[in-house]
Scaffold this active site. Structure first.
Site, PDB file in Angstrom:
ATOM      1  N   GLU A  52       0.829  -1.202   0.000  1.00  0.00           N
ATOM      2  CA  GLU A  52       0.000   0.000   0.000  1.00  0.00           C
ATOM      3  C   GLU A  52       0.867   1.258   0.000  1.00  0.00           C
ATOM      4  OE1 GLU A  52      -2.098  -3.095   2.671  1.00  0.00           O
ATOM      5  OE2 GLU A  52      -0.051  -2.531   2.132  1.00  0.00           O
ATOM      6  N   CYS A  86      -0.084   1.636   7.318  1.00  0.00           N
ATOM      7  CA  CYS A  86      -0.648   1.859   5.984  1.00  0.00           C
ATOM      8  C   CYS A  86      -2.059   2.417   6.060  1.00  0.00           C
ATOM      9  CB  CYS A  86      -0.607   0.582   5.155  1.00  0.00           C
ATOM     10  SG  CYS A  86       1.066   0.251   4.546  1.00  0.00           S
TER      11      CYS A  86
END
Length: 130
Positions: A52, A86
């Site tokens: 991510e 993330c």
């Protein structure tokens, strides 16, 4: 190319010699561009990079600044959510109602939102007095 196709393809490029757990991520920016990332491990944990984070870095490097939707895929029995770091990185570039799709390589998926993944997210407005 769909986000699922893009994430599935980039997942194969992951550098995961230690965990052997490859992850791919694809996001569509508000500008309509697709950006991808895969996890890149390092023997000196935790110095690796999540998929991510890689997709977000690619988006920013390309000049885009807002996430319209994001998809993550891994070879797991159940859809794998982004790690805490993330989640915060995604929230930096996405509104709370932005769709997050979590997938497995065998076809399972779970749709959620940024706000559901990170309720009470720390944001820029918390720093208004700074």
């Amino acid at each position: 190319m769909t986000l699922l196709d893009a994430a599935t393809k980039v997942r194969e490029n992951a550098h995961a010699p230690y965990s052997r757990f490859k992850v791919g991520a694809a996001l569509r920016s508000a500008e309509g561009h697709v950006h991808v990332g895969c996890n890149v491990e390092n023997v000196a944990y935790p110095e690796g990079t999540c998929a991510e984070a890689g997709a977000i870095a690619a988006m920013v490097a390309a000049g885009d600044r807002r996430i319209a939707e994001i998809l993550v895929i891994a070879d797991s029995p159940d859809p794998v959510p982004p790690c805490g770091g993330c989640r915060q990185k995604i929230a930096e570039f996405a509104a709370g109602d932005v769709a997050v799709t979590l997938c497995t390589t065998d076809g399972k998926s779970l749709k959620t939102t940024v706000a559901a993944l990170l309720p009470g997210a720390f944001g820029a407005t918390h720093m208004d007095r700074a």
